[in-house]
Design a protein around this motif. Structure first.
Motif, PDB file in Angstrom:
ATOM      1  N   VAL A 195      23.643 -63.734  64.760  1.00 26.55           N
ATOM      2  CA  VAL A 195      24.795 -63.117  65.562  1.00 26.55           C
ATOM      3  C   VAL A 195      24.962 -63.701  66.919  1.00 26.55           C
ATOM      4  CG1 VAL A 195      23.947 -60.885  64.867  1.00 26.55           C
ATOM      5  CG2 VAL A 195      23.592 -61.563  66.836  1.00 26.55           C
ATOM      6  N   ILE A 196      26.271 -64.144  67.237  1.00 32.05           N
ATOM      7  CA  ILE A 196      26.937 -64.135  68.722  1.00 32.05           C
ATOM      8  C   ILE A 196      26.227 -64.003  69.759  1.00 32.05           C
ATOM      9  CG2 ILE A 196      28.975 -65.142  69.834  1.00 32.05           C
ATOM     10  CD1 ILE A 196      30.430 -65.204  66.936  1.00 32.05           C
ATOM     11  N   ASP A 197      25.342 -64.844  70.375  1.00 36.32           N
ATOM     12  CA  ASP A 197      24.555 -65.054  71.260  1.00 36.32           C
ATOM     13  C   ASP A 197      25.567 -64.905  72.804  1.00 36.32           C
ATOM     14  OD1 ASP A 197      23.841 -64.806  74.314  1.00 36.32           O
ATOM     15  OD2 ASP A 197      20.989 -65.825  73.264  1.00 36.32           O
ATOM     16  N   PHE A 198      26.617 -64.389  73.648  1.00 30.95           N
ATOM     17  CA  PHE A 198      27.378 -64.134  74.262  1.00 30.95           C
ATOM     18  C   PHE A 198      27.553 -65.494  75.330  1.00 30.95           C
ATOM     19  CE2 PHE A 198      29.515 -61.296  71.743  1.00 30.95           C
ATOM     20  CZ  PHE A 198      30.372 -62.559  71.774  1.00 30.95           C
ATOM     21  N   SER A 199      25.880 -65.514  75.658  1.00 30.54           N
ATOM     22  CA  SER A 199      25.447 -66.054  76.710  1.00 30.54           C
ATOM     23  C   SER A 199      25.552 -67.602  76.642  1.00 30.54           C
ATOM     24  CB  SER A 199      23.573 -66.062  77.153  1.00 30.54           C
ATOM     25  OG  SER A 199      23.170 -66.410  76.316  1.00 30.54           O
ATOM     26  N   LYS A 200      25.025 -67.989  75.234  1.00 32.83           N
ATOM     27  CA  LYS A 200      25.387 -69.411  74.697  1.00 32.83           C
ATOM     28  C   LYS A 200      26.871 -69.756  74.483  1.00 32.83           C
ATOM     29  CE  LYS A 200      21.065 -69.073  72.223  1.00 32.83           C
ATOM     30  NZ  LYS A 200      19.944 -68.828  71.088  1.00 32.83           N
ATOM     31  N   LEU A 201      28.087 -68.573  74.929  1.00 32.19           N
ATOM     32  CA  LEU A 201      29.594 -70.008  74.826  1.00 32.19           C
ATOM     33  C   LEU A 201      29.812 -69.576  76.276  1.00 32.19           C
ATOM     34  CD1 LEU A 201      30.301 -67.478  71.994  1.00 32.19           C
ATOM     35  CD2 LEU A 201      29.231 -69.364  71.414  1.00 32.19           C
ATOM     36  N   VAL A 202      31.661 -70.616  76.849  1.00 35.39           N
ATOM     37  CA  VAL A 202      31.807 -70.169  77.278  1.00 35.39           C
ATOM     38  C   VAL A 202      33.083 -70.497  77.484  1.00 35.39           C
ATOM     39  CG1 VAL A 202      32.641 -71.234  79.571  1.00 35.39           C
ATOM     40  CG2 VAL A 202      30.210 -71.509  78.811  1.00 35.39           C
ATOM     41  N   TYR A 203      33.776 -68.473  77.605  1.00 35.06           N
ATOM     42  CA  TYR A 203      35.366 -68.542  77.249  1.00 35.06           C
ATOM     43  C   TYR A 203      36.485 -69.295  77.971  1.00 35.06           C
ATOM     44  CZ  TYR A 203      39.781 -66.370  77.736  1.00 35.06           C
ATOM     45  OH  TYR A 203      40.689 -66.077  76.876  1.00 35.06           O
ATOM     46  N   ALA A 204      36.962 -69.979  76.675  1.00 38.43           N
ATOM     47  CA  ALA A 204      37.914 -71.206  76.637  1.00 38.43           C
ATOM     48  C   ALA A 204      39.475 -70.879  77.315  1.00 38.43           C
ATOM     49  CB  ALA A 204      38.115 -71.641  75.705  1.00 38.43           C
ATOM     50  N   ALA A 205      40.032 -70.003  75.862  1.00 40.27           N
ATOM     51  CA  ALA A 205      41.563 -69.342  75.812  1.00 40.27           C
ATOM     52  C   ALA A 205      41.294 -68.377  75.013  1.00 40.27           C
ATOM     53  CB  ALA A 205      42.180 -70.536  75.590  1.00 40.27           C
ATOM     54  N   VAL A 206      43.127 -67.775  74.801  1.00 45.42           N
ATOM     55  CA  VAL A 206      43.552 -67.442  73.584  1.00 45.42           C
ATOM     56  C   VAL A 206      44.325 -68.080  73.284  1.00 45.42           C
ATOM     57  CG1 VAL A 206      44.830 -65.221  73.192  1.00 45.42           C
ATOM     58  CG2 VAL A 206      43.381 -65.155  75.160  1.00 45.42           C
ATOM     59  N   ALA A 207      44.260 -68.002  72.019  1.00 43.87           N
ATOM     60  CA  ALA A 207      45.224 -68.934  71.039  1.00 43.87           C
ATOM     61  C   ALA A 207      45.722 -68.327  69.804  1.00 43.87           C
ATOM     62  CB  ALA A 207      44.466 -70.063  70.382  1.00 43.87           C
ATOM     63  N   PHE A 208      47.060 -68.758  69.363  1.00 42.78           N
ATOM     64  CA  PHE A 208      47.121 -67.347  67.805  1.00 42.78           C
ATOM     65  C   PHE A 208      47.177 -68.557  67.032  1.00 42.78           C
ATOM     66  CE2 PHE A 208      49.376 -65.984  72.064  1.00 42.78           C
ATOM     67  CZ  PHE A 208      49.513 -64.982  72.214  1.00 42.78           C
ATOM     68  N   ILE A 209      46.521 -68.324  66.095  1.00 40.48           N
ATOM     69  CA  ILE A 209      46.647 -69.004  64.446  1.00 40.48           C
ATOM     70  C   ILE A 209      47.589 -68.375  63.701  1.00 40.48           C
ATOM     71  CG2 ILE A 209      44.922 -70.180  65.095  1.00 40.48           C
ATOM     72  CD1 ILE A 209      43.179 -68.165  63.871  1.00 40.48           C
ATOM     73  N   THR A 210      48.364 -69.465  62.487  1.00 39.60           N
ATOM     74  CA  THR A 210      49.046 -69.035  61.563  1.00 39.60           C
ATOM     75  C   THR A 210      48.513 -69.340  60.560  1.00 39.60           C
ATOM     76  OG1 THR A 210      51.168 -68.394  63.084  1.00 39.60           O
ATOM     77  CG2 THR A 210      51.353 -69.000  61.312  1.00 39.60           C
ATOM     78  N   ASP A 211      48.394 -68.830  59.595  1.00 40.42           N
ATOM     79  CA  ASP A 211      48.307 -69.691  58.428  1.00 40.42           C
ATOM     80  C   ASP A 211      48.842 -70.434  56.899  1.00 40.42           C
ATOM     81  OD1 ASP A 211      46.813 -69.751  55.753  1.00 40.42           O
ATOM     82  OD2 ASP A 211      47.714 -67.988  54.693  1.00 40.42           O
ATOM     83  N   ILE A 212      48.522 -71.843  56.951  1.00 42.36           N
ATOM     84  CA  ILE A 212      49.766 -72.749  56.695  1.00 42.36           C
ATOM     85  C   ILE A 212      50.338 -71.880  54.643  1.00 42.36           C
ATOM     86  CG2 ILE A 212      50.541 -74.928  56.438  1.00 42.36           C
ATOM     87  CD1 ILE A 212      48.399 -75.799  58.849  1.00 42.36           C
ATOM     88  N   ASP A 213      51.060 -72.383  54.569  1.00 36.91           N
ATOM     89  CA  ASP A 213      51.838 -71.834  53.545  1.00 36.91           C
ATOM     90  C   ASP A 213      51.436 -73.514  52.783  1.00 36.91           C
ATOM     91  OD1 ASP A 213      53.314 -70.305  51.650  1.00 36.91           O
ATOM     92  OD2 ASP A 213      55.160 -71.377  52.174  1.00 36.91           O
ATOM     93  N   ALA A 214      50.534 -73.087  51.458  1.00 35.00           N
ATOM     94  CA  ALA A 214      50.405 -74.212  50.312  1.00 35.00           C
ATOM     95  C   ALA A 214      51.639 -75.218  49.961  1.00 35.00           C
ATOM     96  CB  ALA A 214      49.307 -73.868  49.312  1.00 35.00           C
ATOM     97  N   GLU A 215      53.235 -75.011  50.280  1.00 36.94           N
ATOM     98  CA  GLU A 215      53.805 -75.831  49.934  1.00 36.94           C
ATOM     99  C   GLU A 215      54.042 -76.816  50.946  1.00 36.94           C
ATOM    100  OE1 GLU A 215      57.249 -73.866  48.192  1.00 36.94           O
ATOM    101  OE2 GLU A 215      55.910 -72.776  46.788  1.00 36.94           O
ATOM    102  N   ALA A 216      53.973 -76.396  52.244  1.00 39.89           N
ATOM    103  CA  ALA A 216      53.850 -76.904  53.109  1.00 39.89           C
ATOM    104  C   ALA A 216      53.541 -77.666  53.277  1.00 39.89           C
ATOM    105  CB  ALA A 216      54.621 -75.690  54.980  1.00 39.89           C
TER     106      ALA A 216
END
Length: 63
Positions: A39-60
């Motif tokens: 499981v993720i141990d948050f003590s081993k991570l450093v928060y960086a940012a919020v991002a927004f991801i979008t699925d890419i169309d296969a045709e695009a």
């Protein structure tokens, strides 16, 4: 930095096919032992940012 982790910003949400502007938290992995953890141990991570991801169309993606 050993890697990057992203996770949905809302509990119970997951990245999925067809997502548009899906909000995720980004964090840098700063302890390489994190790869062996079940499981993720948050003590081993450093928060960086919020991002927004979008699925890419296969045709695009083919263009």
């Amino acid at each position: 930095m050993f890697g990057i982790v992203f996770a949905a910003r809302s509990a119970g949400e997951m990245p999925h096919a067809g997502m548009k502007e899906f909000p995720v938290s980004l964090a840098s992995v700063v302890d390489n032992t994190a790869i062996r953890d079940e499981v993720i141990d948050f003590s081993k991570l450093v928060y960086a940012a919020v991002a927004f991801i979008t699925d890419i169309d296969a045709e695009a993606a083919a263009v």
